[in-house]
Design a protein around this motif. Structure first.
Motif, PDB file in Angstrom:
ATOM      1  N   VAL A 377     -56.493 134.346 -28.167  1.00 28.43           N
ATOM      2  CA  VAL A 377     -57.571 133.640 -28.869  1.00 28.43           C
ATOM      3  C   VAL A 377     -58.343 132.824 -27.823  1.00 28.43           C
ATOM      4  N   ALA A 378     -59.554 132.411 -28.204  1.00 24.72           N
ATOM      5  CA  ALA A 378     -60.362 131.590 -27.289  1.00 24.72           C
ATOM      6  C   ALA A 378     -60.310 130.154 -27.777  1.00 24.72           C
ATOM      7  N   VAL A 379     -59.718 129.294 -26.976  1.00 23.38           N
ATOM      8  CA  VAL A 379     -59.547 127.899 -27.392  1.00 23.38           C
ATOM      9  C   VAL A 379     -59.944 126.946 -26.266  1.00 23.38           C
ATOM     10  N   ASP A 380     -60.095 125.677 -26.619  1.00 24.28           N
ATOM     11  CA  ASP A 380     -60.372 124.642 -25.628  1.00 24.28           C
ATOM     12  C   ASP A 380     -59.350 123.538 -25.790  1.00 24.28           C
ATOM     13  N   LYS A 381     -59.307 122.671 -24.782  1.00 24.38           N
ATOM     14  CA  LYS A 381     -58.473 121.484 -24.931  1.00 24.38           C
ATOM     15  C   LYS A 381     -59.133 120.592 -25.977  1.00 24.38           C
ATOM     16  N   PHE A 382     -58.318 119.998 -26.830  1.00 23.77           N
ATOM     17  CA  PHE A 382     -58.830 119.114 -27.880  1.00 23.77           C
ATOM     18  C   PHE A 382     -59.716 118.022 -27.295  1.00 23.77           C
ATOM     19  N   SER A 383     -59.324 117.511 -26.130  1.00 23.78           N
ATOM     20  CA  SER A 383     -60.091 116.413 -25.547  1.00 23.78           C
ATOM     21  C   SER A 383     -61.441 116.893 -25.016  1.00 23.78           C
ATOM     22  N   ASP A 384     -61.594 118.188 -24.762  1.00 23.32           N
ATOM     23  CA  ASP A 384     -62.878 118.703 -24.277  1.00 23.32           C
ATOM     24  C   ASP A 384     -63.805 119.061 -25.434  1.00 23.32           C
ATOM     25  N   ILE A 385     -63.327 119.942 -26.307  1.00 26.92           N
ATOM     26  CA  ILE A 385     -64.145 120.373 -27.451  1.00 26.92           C
ATOM     27  C   ILE A 385     -63.248 120.376 -28.691  1.00 26.92           C
ATOM     28  N   PRO A 386     -63.250 119.266 -29.450  1.00 31.36           N
ATOM     29  CA  PRO A 386     -62.305 119.110 -30.557  1.00 31.36           C
ATOM     30  C   PRO A 386     -62.299 120.287 -31.541  1.00 31.36           C
ATOM     31  N   GLU A 387     -63.467 120.810 -31.872  1.00 29.50           N
ATOM     32  CA  GLU A 387     -63.518 121.856 -32.903  1.00 29.50           C
ATOM     33  C   GLU A 387     -62.787 123.127 -32.482  1.00 29.50           C
ATOM     34  N   LEU A 388     -62.745 123.394 -31.189  1.00 33.15           N
ATOM     35  CA  LEU A 388     -62.049 124.584 -30.712  1.00 33.15           C
ATOM     36  C   LEU A 388     -60.689 124.227 -30.121  1.00 33.15           C
ATOM     37  N   GLY A 389     -60.300 122.960 -30.272  1.00 37.97           N
ATOM     38  CA  GLY A 389     -59.029 122.524 -29.714  1.00 37.97           C
ATOM     39  C   GLY A 389     -58.089 122.092 -30.822  1.00 37.97           C
ATOM     40  N   ARG A 390     -58.515 122.308 -32.048  1.00 37.69           N
ATOM     41  CA  ARG A 390     -57.727 121.873 -33.193  1.00 37.69           C
ATOM     42  C   ARG A 390     -57.425 123.099 -34.052  1.00 37.69           C
ATOM     43  N   PHE A 391     -56.233 123.173 -34.616  1.00 39.07           N
ATOM     44  CA  PHE A 391     -55.901 124.343 -35.427  1.00 39.07           C
ATOM     45  C   PHE A 391     -54.982 123.966 -36.580  1.00 39.07           C
ATOM     46  N   VAL A 392     -54.821 124.905 -37.477  1.00 36.57           N
ATOM     47  CA  VAL A 392     -53.878 124.737 -38.578  1.00 36.57           C
ATOM     48  C   VAL A 392     -52.879 125.878 -38.492  1.00 36.57           C
ATOM     49  N   LEU A 393     -51.615 125.588 -38.785  1.00 38.39           N
ATOM     50  CA  LEU A 393     -50.605 126.647 -38.874  1.00 38.39           C
ATOM     51  C   LEU A 393     -50.257 126.850 -40.336  1.00 38.39           C
ATOM     52  N   GLU A 394     -50.218 128.118 -40.743  1.00 34.71           N
ATOM     53  CA  GLU A 394     -49.854 128.420 -42.126  1.00 34.71           C
ATOM     54  C   GLU A 394     -48.581 129.252 -42.155  1.00 34.71           C
ATOM     55  N   HIS A 395     -47.822 129.066 -43.231  1.00 37.09           N
ATOM     56  CA  HIS A 395     -46.661 129.929 -43.465  1.00 37.09           C
ATOM     57  C   HIS A 395     -46.753 130.390 -44.907  1.00 37.09           C
TER      58      HIS A 395
END
Ligand code: GDP
Length: 406
Positions: A377-395
């Motif tokens: 996946v393409a992600v960023d560090k939360f501290s750099d770009i919060p929207e791409l550095g934050r996620f939800v885990l589902e079960h």
């Protein structure tokens, strides 16, 4: 144009002066209604004190607990540059959960250390929380300088003590400032007591911090969907960071294929030149076939990876069962995965590390983990770009954790 609000947290060991500083900041910036000022004066007099700002916070908290008027989470003070919103601080139960799940987000922190007492237990824990959240803009305020005769030597001692602690957590304080929250030295203005110090006041320091959006120059446009309209393929989404420009060369992540932004449109508006952060638009990309879940960027500065290191907040009432299959959702991307390693579990209520190299996570705990995914996946560090550095885990279709990438 007025600048965007800056969200800040004020943190430090109990009794090191958080409430007093908050009261002082509101008072010195003229953001306290006259009736509140009169009230603090009255209560202070009753207690035989000059002006006890800590009463303001007690008073506001009391009102909040009774659900009466002001919610301190939504009060702000103002400088000429912008407004500052003080959000719930470490020590409050919901703070970490709110930060990790994105309900609130601090962009800068003021960390108070008592000049006489120096670094204490909670100072250490709060430093750890700041590092856990990746807050990089930190001003350390050495408070109660009046109690150490405004001694530059004592200031230096405590400064190096706290710098050592922060360095171990990879935080470099942007400023270290000697203050007296009670007397007002170096909060809104410098005074003769601290004339030996040539750095900024607290308000100057705050004004020099940047809002996260200002820092976000890189484009991040996660693809929500692709529609066919009049034979044309229109890719829709929200610009989460940076600016989308017509004619711009873009990359589609995680695959890295390239294309050109041929057209930008919005409902009722055709042929826009650009779209800014926060705008929802449809675009035509020439030379590429975007799909839902792709992230369109202007430069490949994202991390493209199937292994994430993250801090997660466990949201449900049941423990995490090792090996349980999880779905990760980050912006419009989703991938299947499992938690590979649990480096440490942290109890936000006591702010203590519960266990290292663990194999479970308990309700309402924060854990530093490694997540293994079945695809990159393409992600960023939360501290750099919060929207791409934050996620939800589902079960099994239900959210079980919120997380931030570190
Ligand atoms: P908090 O627990 O961090 O919110 O700390 P408070 O703001 O309630 O302050 C604790 C005590 O320290 C109160 O009695 C304050 O009046 C006192 N205090 C706070 N700032 C100063 C200061 O700059 N100088 C002195 N002498 N006392 C202070």
């Amino acid at each position: 144009m007025e600048e965007k609000d800056l969200n800040i947290v004020i943190t430090g060991h109990v009794d090191h002066g958080k409430s007093t500083l908050i009261g002082r900041l509101f008072y010195d910036t003229g953001c306290l209604p006259p009736d509140k000022v009169a009230e603090i004066e009255r209560i202070s007099k009753e207690h035989g004190k000059e002006m006890e700002f800590a009463f303001l916070m007690d008073h506001l908290e009391e009102e909040r607990d009774q659900g009466i008027t002001i919610d301190i989470a939504h009060t702000f003070f103002k400088t000429e540059k912008r407004r500052y919103v003080i959000i719930d601080a470490p020590g409050h139960k919901e703070f970490l959960k709110n930060m990790i799940t994105g309900t609130s987000q601090a962009e800068a922190a003021l960390l108070l250390v008592d000049a006489a007492q120096g670094v204490q237990d909670q100072t250490l824990r709060h430093c750890y929380i700041l590092s856990l959240l990746g807050i990089k803009q930190v001003a350390v305020l050495i408070n109660k300088m009046d109690m150490v005769d405004y001694s530059p030597e004592r200031f230096k001692e405590v400064s190096s003590e706290i710098s050592d602690v922060l360095e171990k957590l990879s935080i470099t304080p942007t400023f270290i400032i000697p203050i007296s929250a009670r007397s007002g030295d170096n909060v809104a203005r410098s005074t003769e007591h601290v004339s030996w110090f040539d750095g900024p006041t607290v308000l100057d320091a705050l004004d020099r911090f940047s809002t996260s959006e200002a820092e976000q120059s890189c484009l991040r446009f996660p693809v929500q969907d692709v529609y066919e309209i009049d034979g044309k393929k229109v890719t829709v989404g929200r610009v989460e960071a940076g600016t989308l420009k017509k004619g711009q060369k873009v990359f589609l992540l995680p695959g890295k294929s390239t294309g050109i932004v041929a057209e930008i449109m919005k409902f009722g508006e055709e042929d826009l030149k650009e779209a800014a952060t926060g705008e929802c638009v449809g675009i035509q990309v020439e030379g590429a076939e975007p799909e839902r879940g792709a992230v369109i960027v202007d430069e490949v500065t994202s991390n493209i990876t199937d292994t994430l290191r993250a801090n997660i907040f466990w949201l449900i009432d049941k423990d995490y069962v090792p090996g349980a299959p999880l779905t990760l959702r980050c912006a419009t991307q989703s991938a299947q995965g499992v938690i590979g390693k649990i480096f440490r579990r942290f109890d936000p209520a006591s702010a203590e590390i519960v266990e290292r190299d663990s194999n479970t996570i308990k309700p309402a705990e924060v854990a530093e983990v490694e997540i293994k995914l079945d695809r990159p996946v393409a992600v960023d560090k939360f501290s750099d770009i919060p929207e791409l550095g934050r996620f939800v885990l589902e079960h099994a279709g239900h959210p079980v954790a919120g997380g931030i990438i570190i």
